[in-house]
Design a protein around this motif. Structure first.
Motif, PDB file in Angstrom:
ATOM      1  N   VAL A  49       0.849  -1.196   0.000  1.00 18.67           N
ATOM      2  CA  VAL A  49       0.000   0.000   0.000  1.00 18.67           C
ATOM      3  C   VAL A  49       0.887   1.250   0.000  1.00 18.67           C
ATOM      4  O   VAL A  49       1.415   1.641   1.034  1.00 18.67           O
ATOM      5  CB  VAL A  49      -0.950   0.005   1.224  1.00 18.67           C
ATOM      6  N   PRO A  50       1.044   1.897  -1.162  1.00 20.95           N
ATOM      7  CA  PRO A  50       1.897   3.090  -1.229  1.00 20.95           C
ATOM      8  C   PRO A  50       1.214   4.362  -0.736  1.00 20.95           C
ATOM      9  O   PRO A  50       1.870   5.353  -0.445  1.00 20.95           O
ATOM     10  CB  PRO A  50       2.219   3.205  -2.718  1.00 20.95           C
ATOM     11  N   PHE A  51      -0.130   4.329  -0.654  1.00 19.32           N
ATOM     12  CA  PHE A  51      -0.888   5.513  -0.253  1.00 19.32           C
ATOM     13  C   PHE A  51      -2.115   5.090   0.546  1.00 19.32           C
ATOM     14  O   PHE A  51      -2.812   4.137   0.183  1.00 19.32           O
ATOM     15  CB  PHE A  51      -1.340   6.314  -1.484  1.00 19.32           C
ATOM     16  N   MET A  52      -2.382   5.821   1.633  1.00 19.99           N
ATOM     17  CA  MET A  52      -3.590   5.625   2.417  1.00 19.99           C
ATOM     18  C   MET A  52      -4.099   6.995   2.822  1.00 19.99           C
ATOM     19  O   MET A  52      -3.324   7.839   3.272  1.00 19.99           O
ATOM     20  CB  MET A  52      -3.294   4.795   3.670  1.00 19.99           C
ATOM     21  N   ASP A  53      -5.400   7.214   2.664  1.00 18.25           N
ATOM     22  CA  ASP A  53      -5.968   8.473   3.133  1.00 18.25           C
ATOM     23  C   ASP A  53      -6.680   8.237   4.461  1.00 18.25           C
ATOM     24  O   ASP A  53      -6.586   7.172   5.058  1.00 18.25           O
ATOM     25  CB  ASP A  53      -6.862   9.122   2.064  1.00 18.25           C
ATOM     26  N   THR A  54      -7.400   9.241   4.921  1.00 14.83           N
ATOM     27  CA  THR A  54      -8.010   9.145   6.246  1.00 14.83           C
ATOM     28  C   THR A  54      -9.134   8.113   6.316  1.00 14.83           C
ATOM     29  O   THR A  54      -9.440   7.619   7.398  1.00 14.83           O
ATOM     30  CB  THR A  54      -8.547  10.512   6.712  1.00 14.83           C
ATOM     31  N   GLN A  80       4.582   1.220   4.485  1.00 12.11           N
ATOM     32  CA  GLN A  80       5.501   2.018   3.684  1.00 12.11           C
ATOM     33  C   GLN A  80       5.651   3.382   4.359  1.00 12.11           C
ATOM     34  O   GLN A  80       4.788   3.809   5.126  1.00 12.11           O
ATOM     35  CB  GLN A  80       4.975   2.147   2.260  1.00 12.11           C
ATOM     36  N   PRO A  81       6.752   4.087   4.113  1.00 11.90           N
ATOM     37  CA  PRO A  81       7.018   5.352   4.817  1.00 11.90           C
ATOM     38  C   PRO A  81       5.875   6.368   4.767  1.00 11.90           C
ATOM     39  O   PRO A  81       5.558   6.994   5.777  1.00 11.90           O
ATOM     40  CB  PRO A  81       8.276   5.891   4.132  1.00 11.90           C
ATOM     41  N   SER A  82       5.241   6.534   3.619  1.00  8.16           N
ATOM     42  CA  SER A  82       4.157   7.523   3.519  1.00  8.16           C
ATOM     43  C   SER A  82       2.956   7.126   4.365  1.00  8.16           C
ATOM     44  O   SER A  82       2.293   7.987   4.957  1.00  8.16           O
ATOM     45  CB  SER A  82       3.737   7.713   2.059  1.00  8.16           C
ATOM     46  N   VAL A  83       2.676   5.849   4.457  1.00  6.06           N
ATOM     47  CA  VAL A  83       1.552   5.369   5.267  1.00  6.06           C
ATOM     48  C   VAL A  83       1.906   5.466   6.748  1.00  6.06           C
ATOM     49  O   VAL A  83       1.096   5.904   7.567  1.00  6.06           O
ATOM     50  CB  VAL A  83       1.167   3.929   4.868  1.00  6.06           C
ATOM     51  N   HIS A  84       3.121   5.090   7.083  1.00  8.11           N
ATOM     52  CA  HIS A  84       3.558   5.179   8.484  1.00  8.11           C
ATOM     53  C   HIS A  84       3.516   6.633   8.964  1.00  8.11           C
ATOM     54  O   HIS A  84       3.150   6.915  10.108  1.00  8.11           O
ATOM     55  CB  HIS A  84       4.954   4.582   8.643  1.00  8.11           C
ATOM     56  N   LYS A  85       3.860   7.555   8.076  1.00 10.94           N
ATOM     57  CA  LYS A  85       3.835   8.987   8.420  1.00 10.94           C
ATOM     58  C   LYS A  85       2.421   9.425   8.804  1.00 10.94           C
ATOM     59  O   LYS A  85       2.242  10.195   9.753  1.00 10.94           O
ATOM     60  CB  LYS A  85       4.349   9.819   7.246  1.00 10.94           C
ATOM     61  N   LEU A  86       1.408   8.933   8.103  1.00 12.19           N
ATOM     62  CA  LEU A  86       0.023   9.262   8.426  1.00 12.19           C
ATOM     63  C   LEU A  86      -0.318   8.836   9.853  1.00 12.19           C
ATOM     64  O   LEU A  86      -0.929   9.589  10.606  1.00 12.19           O
ATOM     65  CB  LEU A  86      -0.918   8.576   7.424  1.00 12.19           C
ATOM     66  N   PHE A  87       0.120   7.649  10.249  1.00 13.06           N
ATOM     67  CA  PHE A  87      -0.135   7.173  11.608  1.00 13.06           C
ATOM     68  C   PHE A  87       0.647   7.985  12.642  1.00 13.06           C
ATOM     69  O   PHE A  87       0.148   8.257  13.722  1.00 13.06           O
ATOM     70  CB  PHE A  87       0.187   5.681  11.723  1.00 13.06           C
ATOM     71  N   ARG A  88       1.878   8.387  12.289  1.00 16.89           N
ATOM     72  CA  ARG A  88       2.666   9.229  13.202  1.00 16.89           C
ATOM     73  C   ARG A  88       2.040  10.601  13.384  1.00 16.89           C
ATOM     74  O   ARG A  88       1.930  11.104  14.504  1.00 16.89           O
ATOM     75  CB  ARG A  88       4.098   9.382  12.691  1.00 16.89           C
ATOM     76  N   LEU A  89       1.626  11.223  12.284  1.00 14.48           N
ATOM     77  CA  LEU A  89       1.046  12.567  12.346  1.00 14.48           C
ATOM     78  C   LEU A  89      -0.244  12.604  13.160  1.00 14.48           C
ATOM     79  O   LEU A  89      -0.557  13.609  13.793  1.00 14.48           O
ATOM     80  CB  LEU A  89       0.790  13.111  10.940  1.00 14.48           C
ATOM     81  N   THR A  90      -0.983  11.513  13.141  1.00 16.64           N
ATOM     82  CA  THR A  90      -2.237  11.444  13.902  1.00 16.64           C
ATOM     83  C   THR A  90      -2.020  10.837  15.289  1.00 16.64           C
ATOM     84  O   THR A  90      -2.979  10.635  16.028  1.00 16.64           O
ATOM     85  CB  THR A  90      -3.285  10.615  13.136  1.00 16.64           C
TER      86      THR A  90
END
Length: 107
Positions: A49-54, A80-90
């Motif tokens: 999964v290279p991209f995940m939204d809310t 993946q880094p972009s998905v992990h970033k979403l979890f970190r930011l939230t």
């Protein structure tokens, strides 16, 4: 991009492998698959999964609450880094069970 989802049982865990972008258009595919997934110990492999939204984030949080609240276990692996970033930011990395690999998640 179509979302591909498949499951297999490994050592008492149901591993759900997801490939493709997880967004408002594709979340229903994964949601339906999870509804049909047997077992109380589930690992979602997000390596594909290279991209995940809310909406994807909300689905993961919902399943975490459902399984963990009922005495089961819900884990995610190989973000993946972009998905992990979403979890970190939230700040959900503090709440949810996120593992580097499926092997780590199932031990």
């Amino acid at each position: 991009m179509d979302l591909q989802v498949r499951s297999e049982v490994r050592g008492g865990w149901t591993v759900v492998a997801v490939s493709g972008e997880l967004d408002a258009d594709t979340v229903p595919v994964l949601s339906d698959h999870l509804e049909e997934t047997p077992g109380e110990r589930v690992v979602v492999d997000l390596s594909g999964v290279p991209f995940m939204d809310t909406t994807g984030l909300s689905l993961m949080l919902d399943w975490h609450r459902r399984l963990d609240g009922a005495g089961g276990q819900f884990r995610m692996a190989s973000l993946q880094p972009s998905v992990h970033k979403l979890f970190r930011l939230t700040e959900l990395t503090e709440v949810m069970h996120i593992h580097a690999s499926v092997a780590d998640a199932t031990t």
